[in-house]
Design a protein around this motif. Sequence first.
Motif, PDB file in Angstrom:
ATOM      1  N   PRO A 103     -92.258  45.082  49.669  1.00 26.04           N
ATOM      2  CA  PRO A 103     -93.385  44.256  50.131  1.00 26.04           C
ATOM      3  C   PRO A 103     -94.197  44.944  51.215  1.00 26.04           C
ATOM      4  N   HIS A 104     -95.451  44.535  51.305  1.00 26.07           N
ATOM      5  CA  HIS A 104     -96.366  45.154  52.263  1.00 26.07           C
ATOM      6  C   HIS A 104     -97.353  44.083  52.731  1.00 26.07           C
ATOM      7  N   GLU A 105     -97.836  44.242  53.941  1.00 30.26           N
ATOM      8  CA  GLU A 105     -98.821  43.311  54.478  1.00 30.26           C
ATOM      9  C   GLU A 105    -100.169  43.500  53.788  1.00 30.26           C
ATOM     10  N   TRP A 106    -100.824  42.390  53.490  1.00 31.49           N
ATOM     11  CA  TRP A 106    -102.180  42.426  52.957  1.00 31.49           C
ATOM     12  C   TRP A 106    -102.925  41.229  53.510  1.00 31.49           C
ATOM     13  N   TRP A 107    -104.186  41.034  53.132  1.00 33.08           N
ATOM     14  CA  TRP A 107    -105.019  40.056  53.823  1.00 33.08           C
ATOM     15  C   TRP A 107    -104.657  38.601  53.553  1.00 33.08           C
ATOM     16  N   LYS A 108    -103.767  38.358  52.589  1.00 32.36           N
ATOM     17  CA  LYS A 108    -103.326  36.990  52.325  1.00 32.36           C
ATOM     18  C   LYS A 108    -101.836  36.812  52.602  1.00 32.36           C
ATOM     19  N   GLY A 109    -101.270  37.717  53.371  1.00 38.52           N
ATOM     20  CA  GLY A 109     -99.862  37.560  53.723  1.00 38.52           C
ATOM     21  C   GLY A 109     -99.062  38.829  53.590  1.00 38.52           C
ATOM     22  N   PHE A 110     -97.896  38.713  52.923  1.00 38.21           N
ATOM     23  CA  PHE A 110     -96.939  39.807  52.821  1.00 38.21           C
ATOM     24  C   PHE A 110     -96.320  39.720  51.439  1.00 38.21           C
ATOM     25  N   GLY A 111     -96.488  40.769  50.614  1.00 40.74           N
ATOM     26  CA  GLY A 111     -95.992  40.648  49.252  1.00 40.74           C
ATOM     27  C   GLY A 111     -95.932  41.962  48.505  1.00 40.74           C
ATOM     28  N   ILE A 112     -95.729  41.857  47.189  1.00 43.74           N
ATOM     29  CA  ILE A 112     -95.595  43.011  46.301  1.00 43.74           C
ATOM     30  C   ILE A 112     -96.772  43.016  45.327  1.00 43.74           C
ATOM     31  N   HIS A 113     -97.375  44.179  45.159  1.00 45.14           N
ATOM     32  CA  HIS A 113     -98.449  44.294  44.174  1.00 45.14           C
ATOM     33  C   HIS A 113     -97.864  44.685  42.826  1.00 45.14           C
ATOM     34  N   ILE A 114     -98.258  43.975  41.791  1.00 45.70           N
ATOM     35  CA  ILE A 114     -97.785  44.264  40.437  1.00 45.70           C
ATOM     36  C   ILE A 114     -98.182  45.681  40.045  1.00 45.70           C
ATOM     37  N   ASP A 115     -97.285  46.374  39.362  1.00 43.59           N
ATOM     38  CA  ASP A 115     -97.563  47.721  38.870  1.00 43.59           C
ATOM     39  C   ASP A 115     -98.204  47.606  37.491  1.00 43.59           C
ATOM     40  N   GLU A 152    -104.955  45.410  45.941  1.00 47.44           N
ATOM     41  CA  GLU A 152    -104.433  46.779  45.861  1.00 47.44           C
ATOM     42  C   GLU A 152    -104.907  47.670  47.001  1.00 47.44           C
ATOM     43  N   PHE A 153    -106.099  47.355  47.504  1.00 44.72           N
ATOM     44  CA  PHE A 153    -106.727  48.138  48.565  1.00 44.72           C
ATOM     45  C   PHE A 153    -105.816  48.289  49.786  1.00 44.72           C
ATOM     46  N   TRP A 154    -104.918  47.298  49.986  1.00 45.54           N
ATOM     47  CA  TRP A 154    -104.113  47.235  51.197  1.00 45.54           C
ATOM     48  C   TRP A 154    -102.768  47.953  51.077  1.00 45.54           C
ATOM     49  N   PHE A 155    -102.487  48.534  49.917  1.00 46.13           N
ATOM     50  CA  PHE A 155    -101.133  49.043  49.673  1.00 46.13           C
ATOM     51  C   PHE A 155    -101.008  50.557  49.791  1.00 46.13           C
TER      52      PHE A 155
END
Length: 540
Positions: free
Chosen positions: A139-151, A182-185
């Motif tokens: 997981p990683h921080e992004w603008w709507k919280g903290f989560g995982i980006h689908i591959d 994706e921009f945040w990862f």
Amino acid sequence: MKKYYVIFLLLGLSILSGLRAQTPPITPAWAFKHIVWEDSLNTEMGAKKLVDSYLLRNIPVGATIIDSPWSMAYNDFNWDKSRYPNPERMISHFKQRGVKVILWLTGVVNQKGKDTFLQQCEAYDFVRSHQLGINQSEPHEWWKGFGIHIDFTNPEAVEWWNTQLDKVFMDGVCGWKVDQGEFWFGDSVQTSKGQMSNEEFRSYYYDAMYDYTVKKNPKGVIIARPYSHQGGYFASTDKLNLGWCGDFSGSWDGLKLQIDNIYRSALRGYASPACEVAGFFNERADKEEFVRYVQFGCMTAAMINGGENGAFTNHLPWYHGKDVEDIYRFCVTLHEELVPYLFSTVVDAHLKGGSLLKNLSFEEESHQVGNSIFTKAITSQDSQVAFHLPSEGIWCDFWTGEKFDAGTEIVREYSLSQFPLFIKQGAIIPISVQSDITGMGYSKLKDCRTFLIYPNGITSQLSHLPVDDGTEYFDCLVSYNERNGELILDTKHSDQYAFIVKGIPSVSAVENADDWKYDAERKELLIMVSGMGKKMRIKN
């Protein structure tokens, strides 16, 4: 020699096929229409109130975006019933009014959410345990919280993701606002295909959303970023059917920045870049900024109006006064009457490459809409503007009828209700007349396929006209000879057709027409016919 000729021929066809694959898709006819949304209440009540407020004021609405947050968690695709108690009823409410629904999403499943009821959701647990995310599903921080980006490079992940989309992609839901996560990862991300740049990974995300959507509904759209100052190029040109460059402020600076982004998108080959009317965040548009935003927006692929910077105040035309409400209604109606022309131009871009917006001037903030319409944005409080008309053709002022030579410098003050708008002489423009509001046609033509003709010697125009509100079309060739008055309709599609011929000094008769009427004061001839191929002759 013959053998090599065949090899070169096949190689050439292969190259042409590859080039053809990069042309933009056809935008469904409905998606050119007025789109509204709110990002203040984010409730069923708010969405209905917004849409119904426009319709009650006789301002058409084609679609509404249900923006974030609407789900229990990002992005588990389970409706938050505290915000949207009965989504099926809400969607049916809009469908009965001819309004389609677009749902917001990103490609991230959350462990912690910024403004949702749930934090860690089942979707997150599944993605983490099955390793369906980028960066080893960490997981990683992004603008709507903290989560995982689908591959989205992983077919198994895409297959699972599509089953989640199936939960809400019901009748009446016709597309997605595909926002950036994706921009945040990281500038570089680990995928099933190995390490790749964020820019390279983006196309997998947006392509997957486009492929799912049009497979499930050929009339579906994804609204996503083409070019954006918030990170460069995002969606693929050949898999984006409605562009939105967001996010912008409602100020003059926001308008100018958005024009830059839209023009960059058009130059890249995105066919349908739309305008985020009055921006999304930060400064709220005042009365004049709002109107000039609207006027520019109605000369792009679509007017998308909504945001967090005054969804129920500054974004509403009537908030700024009855005069602005009237201007807004005019601009929305003008844009919707041009949908056949916009659609036809985008079909051309699909067949040959290019964009709806052409002949772009970053310096003068001006462009052509297709080949026949020219406009210039007004981007300051100074209502006197200077600009040059395109370097080819004779151009007719939409408001006054005055004609100007190619390349003429125009210096003029425009009242709040008007903006630079010119039609090329020789143009044959397909329109869909909605009412008498714009003066382009007559309300009795509402069920006709209408063409505006601006005579200039011998002219012809092949138009690709929508069969319905989707992407299917038929071809229609209209030719007009100003010298002998011959007007020819060549099509295999039987329908009711109307022609409005401008600038005719006198008419005594029209041969082979079902009906005709000449307005001597406006020097305008209306001809009506039914069927398919027709050859008419106008007699002076």
